[in-house]
Design a protein around this motif. Sequence first.
Motif, PDB file in Angstrom:
ATOM      1  N   ARG A  75       0.835  -1.202   0.000  1.00 40.27           N
ATOM      2  CA  ARG A  75       0.000   0.000   0.000  1.00 40.27           C
ATOM      3  C   ARG A  75       0.874   1.259   0.000  1.00 40.27           C
ATOM      4  O   ARG A  75       1.968   1.282   0.564  1.00 40.27           O
ATOM      5  CB  ARG A  75      -0.916   0.010   1.221  1.00 40.27           C
ATOM      6  N   GLU A  76       0.345   2.314  -0.608  1.00 38.91           N
ATOM      7  CA  GLU A  76       1.044   3.597  -0.617  1.00 38.91           C
ATOM      8  C   GLU A  76       0.915   4.274   0.748  1.00 38.91           C
ATOM      9  O   GLU A  76      -0.028   4.008   1.500  1.00 38.91           O
ATOM     10  CB  GLU A  76       0.466   4.488  -1.715  1.00 38.91           C
ATOM     11  N   LYS A  77       1.831   5.180   1.037  1.00 42.76           N
ATOM     12  CA  LYS A  77       1.799   5.907   2.311  1.00 42.76           C
ATOM     13  C   LYS A  77       0.768   7.035   2.238  1.00 42.76           C
ATOM     14  O   LYS A  77       1.082   8.224   2.337  1.00 42.76           O
ATOM     15  CB  LYS A  77       3.184   6.471   2.628  1.00 42.76           C
ATOM     16  N   VAL A  78      -0.479   6.626   2.053  1.00 48.08           N
ATOM     17  CA  VAL A  78      -1.582   7.577   1.940  1.00 48.08           C
ATOM     18  C   VAL A  78      -2.523   7.396   3.125  1.00 48.08           C
ATOM     19  O   VAL A  78      -2.954   6.278   3.426  1.00 48.08           O
ATOM     20  CB  VAL A  78      -2.359   7.370   0.627  1.00 48.08           C
ATOM     21  N   ILE A  79      -2.806   8.498   3.801  1.00 42.76           N
ATOM     22  CA  ILE A  79      -3.819   8.522   4.859  1.00 42.76           C
ATOM     23  C   ILE A  79      -5.082   9.089   4.220  1.00 42.76           C
ATOM     24  O   ILE A  79      -5.087  10.217   3.731  1.00 42.76           O
ATOM     25  CB  ILE A  79      -3.372   9.393   6.044  1.00 42.76           C
ATOM     26  N   PRO A 115       9.490  13.371  11.973  1.00 43.35           N
ATOM     27  CA  PRO A 115       9.879  13.943  10.667  1.00 43.35           C
ATOM     28  C   PRO A 115      10.271  12.896   9.637  1.00 43.35           C
ATOM     29  O   PRO A 115      10.170  13.147   8.438  1.00 43.35           O
ATOM     30  CB  PRO A 115      11.073  14.842  11.026  1.00 43.35           C
ATOM     31  N   GLU A 116      10.685  11.717  10.120  1.00 43.04           N
ATOM     32  CA  GLU A 116      11.041  10.671   9.167  1.00 43.04           C
ATOM     33  C   GLU A 116       9.823  10.253   8.336  1.00 43.04           C
ATOM     34  O   GLU A 116       9.960   9.743   7.215  1.00 43.04           O
ATOM     35  CB  GLU A 116      11.614   9.449   9.896  1.00 43.04           C
ATOM     36  N   THR A 117       8.614  10.475   8.876  1.00 33.86           N
ATOM     37  CA  THR A 117       7.395  10.135   8.145  1.00 33.86           C
ATOM     38  C   THR A 117       7.290  10.966   6.877  1.00 33.86           C
ATOM     39  O   THR A 117       6.922  10.476   5.809  1.00 33.86           O
ATOM     40  CB  THR A 117       6.154  10.380   9.024  1.00 33.86           C
ATOM     41  N   ARG A 132      -5.502   2.008  -2.946  1.00 33.78           N
ATOM     42  CA  ARG A 132      -4.117   2.473  -2.852  1.00 33.78           C
ATOM     43  C   ARG A 132      -3.700   2.830  -1.430  1.00 33.78           C
ATOM     44  O   ARG A 132      -2.550   2.603  -1.031  1.00 33.78           O
ATOM     45  CB  ARG A 132      -3.931   3.716  -3.732  1.00 33.78           C
ATOM     46  N   ALA A 133      -4.628   3.424  -0.664  1.00 38.87           N
ATOM     47  CA  ALA A 133      -4.266   4.018   0.622  1.00 38.87           C
ATOM     48  C   ALA A 133      -3.907   2.969   1.665  1.00 38.87           C
ATOM     49  O   ALA A 133      -4.288   1.807   1.567  1.00 38.87           O
ATOM     50  CB  ALA A 133      -5.405   4.892   1.129  1.00 38.87           C
ATOM     51  N   SER A 134      -3.187   3.427   2.672  1.00 34.62           N
ATOM     52  CA  SER A 134      -2.734   2.538   3.746  1.00 34.62           C
ATOM     53  C   SER A 134      -3.557   2.703   5.018  1.00 34.62           C
ATOM     54  O   SER A 134      -3.885   1.723   5.679  1.00 34.62           O
ATOM     55  CB  SER A 134      -1.263   2.817   4.062  1.00 34.62           C
ATOM     56  N   ILE A 135      -3.907   3.950   5.350  1.00 31.90           N
ATOM     57  CA  ILE A 135      -4.607   4.262   6.602  1.00 31.90           C
ATOM     58  C   ILE A 135      -5.919   4.973   6.294  1.00 31.90           C
ATOM     59  O   ILE A 135      -5.982   5.821   5.408  1.00 31.90           O
ATOM     60  CB  ILE A 135      -3.749   5.183   7.508  1.00 31.90           C
ATOM     61  N   GLY A 136      -6.977   4.628   7.037  1.00 34.27           N
ATOM     62  CA  GLY A 136      -8.251   5.335   6.938  1.00 34.27           C
ATOM     63  C   GLY A 136      -8.464   6.174   8.192  1.00 34.27           C
ATOM     64  O   GLY A 136      -8.356   5.661   9.307  1.00 34.27           O
ATOM     65  N   SER A 150       3.985   2.251  11.482  1.00 35.78           N
ATOM     66  CA  SER A 150       5.241   1.657  11.948  1.00 35.78           C
ATOM     67  C   SER A 150       5.137   0.163  12.223  1.00 35.78           C
ATOM     68  O   SER A 150       6.055  -0.430  12.789  1.00 35.78           O
ATOM     69  CB  SER A 150       5.708   2.385  13.224  1.00 35.78           C
ATOM     70  N   LEU A 151       4.022  -0.461  11.861  1.00 44.50           N
ATOM     71  CA  LEU A 151       3.853  -1.886  12.120  1.00 44.50           C
ATOM     72  C   LEU A 151       4.833  -2.713  11.291  1.00 44.50           C
ATOM     73  O   LEU A 151       5.233  -2.316  10.188  1.00 44.50           O
ATOM     74  CB  LEU A 151       2.422  -2.308  11.763  1.00 44.50           C
ATOM     75  N   SER A 152       5.199  -3.865  11.840  1.00 41.65           N
ATOM     76  CA  SER A 152       6.019  -4.792  11.056  1.00 41.65           C
ATOM     77  C   SER A 152       5.199  -5.290   9.877  1.00 41.65           C
ATOM     78  O   SER A 152       3.961  -5.215   9.883  1.00 41.65           O
ATOM     79  CB  SER A 152       6.450  -5.974  11.915  1.00 41.65           C
ATOM     80  N   LYS A 153       5.874  -5.811   8.866  1.00 45.81           N
ATOM     81  CA  LYS A 153       5.175  -6.286   7.675  1.00 45.81           C
ATOM     82  C   LYS A 153       4.168  -7.372   8.016  1.00 45.81           C
ATOM     83  O   LYS A 153       3.059  -7.392   7.482  1.00 45.81           O
ATOM     84  CB  LYS A 153       6.203  -6.806   6.662  1.00 45.81           C
ATOM     85  N   GLU A 154       4.526  -8.262   8.951  1.00 51.33           N
ATOM     86  CA  GLU A 154       3.646  -9.370   9.323  1.00 51.33           C
ATOM     87  C   GLU A 154       2.411  -8.862  10.062  1.00 51.33           C
ATOM     88  O   GLU A 154       1.275  -9.247   9.755  1.00 51.33           O
ATOM     89  CB  GLU A 154       4.395 -10.384  10.189  1.00 51.33           C
TER      90      GLU A 154
END
Length: 524
Positions: A330-334, A361-363, A418-422, A485-489
């Motif tokens: 997923r893209e880093k889209v909220i 800031p790393e986000t 596409r989005a990652s977070i809702g 920041s969750l792990s892939k699993e």
Amino acid sequence: MSVLGILIPVSFVLLSVCAALLDRRKSAQRSRVLASLGLSKPKDSSGKLKFVGFFHPYCNAGGGGERVLWAAVAHMQRNDPDVISVVYTGDTDATKEEIISKAKSRFDVTLHPGTLHFVFLDSRKLVEDKAWPHFTLLGQSLGSMVLGWEAMTKFIPDLFIDTMGYAFTFPVVALLSLFTIGSIQVPIGAYVHYPIIHGDMIARVKGRKQWHTNTNRIANSEMLSFGKILYYRFLLYYYSLSLRQASFIMVNSSWTQNHANAILNHSDKTLDWLHHLMPILGLLKLFLGYTWFSHRTRTKEVNAAGQREARIVYPPVEPKEMVKFSLEDREKVILSLAQFRPEKDHPTQLRAFAELLKTHPETGNNAVKLVLIGGCRNAEDEARVEALKKLARELDIENKVEFILNAPYSDMLRWLSRASIGLSTMIDEHFGINVVEFMAAGLIPVAHESGGPLKDIIVPYNGERTGFHATTPTSFAQALHNALSLSKEEDKAIRERARTSAVQRFSEEEFVRGWELSGWRKWL
């Protein structure tokens, strides 16, 4: 002969004449509707055509309430081909064809024009916020009564179902039976998305808490707060009387059910006492809560304690397209999906996103983006969007924020894939159909810790997390960071749990089952 001896027969004659006129009007209305639909005289099993009226003045708005409306109409069209659905709407700027097309593009709901008729209402402006700058709820309630009367003068259905929340129309509909000595009886049903007044609103005024329904000026004044509490008590009392007119009531969540049940069984001894001192208030109570019609035809759904009770029927989400979306890469889209209304609290979304970029800031270096998709109903909504864009500039995040207005269903699906977070920030969201869509599409939901998202939607599945809750811009920023920041699993596992939970509990099949259990059919 006494005055009473004269008045009684005269009143009976007048009511009989009124009954005859309304009955003729009803027949003429139905003939015109059938002609406009190209129908002759379709029959049901009892030999009579049935008309179900849906009162939804903003049927073309494209929100969660409209999804419920069109899902109900489409279900009736599939299963009751001889029932005509009549939708009362104030969308006079749209044609029947345009409304049907939007239902398809926004919700992927197919409506058949042959058994669907629209009654266009001209007085919808009386239920808009701008018509009542002061005492808005009272003004809108009175305005809805005028709107309801216009609806009944244009078409009298066999069953009246309010699917938008205008309970003060119920006594107006019930009045038909009083005028016609019961020869025209229109049972009333309701699907309540959000009570116009409830205990939490009164508690906030008592607690002197600033809110979009309680300005700083009132919150900071003891006298004004006291006056507003009296105003809310008055409104709650008569809202309860009106809501009791319904023969069956459906609600969209546990939160709404708790408040609706409290309203249905509400009492206020002070106002009861005032009715004995003020005859005008006594007549108002008689009109809103104890008409001849309600006593003769209304049954009550009660619980074991003998109290009136509303039935939960969760709004439908049609996930057949959403469940196809991949849970990975997923893209880093909220993503935010919400109409641009004040209660949706979009400013908190912008402030939370700005806080996220500031504290982590790393986000920002990971090209995270906030996309806000929502419907604009009118100029006031458009002005709110402009104010939000200005806030984004002030927060120095405008290059990472995108606004998309009145998006078609296909575009919304594209972003959900596409989005990652809702993200949903509304406090006391009555249900949260957007949150269900996030979960069905495979997004990780982050929503306010209240209302439907807390009690019904983002709940553990098999004892494990399906999303995150927050309350303030800072806590939302932290929840967004945790989700990113969750792990892939764990990322994939939480998406799978969220999707499974949403699909199992909030499908269109579950909505239809609940709609049927409401008992609407027996009133036809």
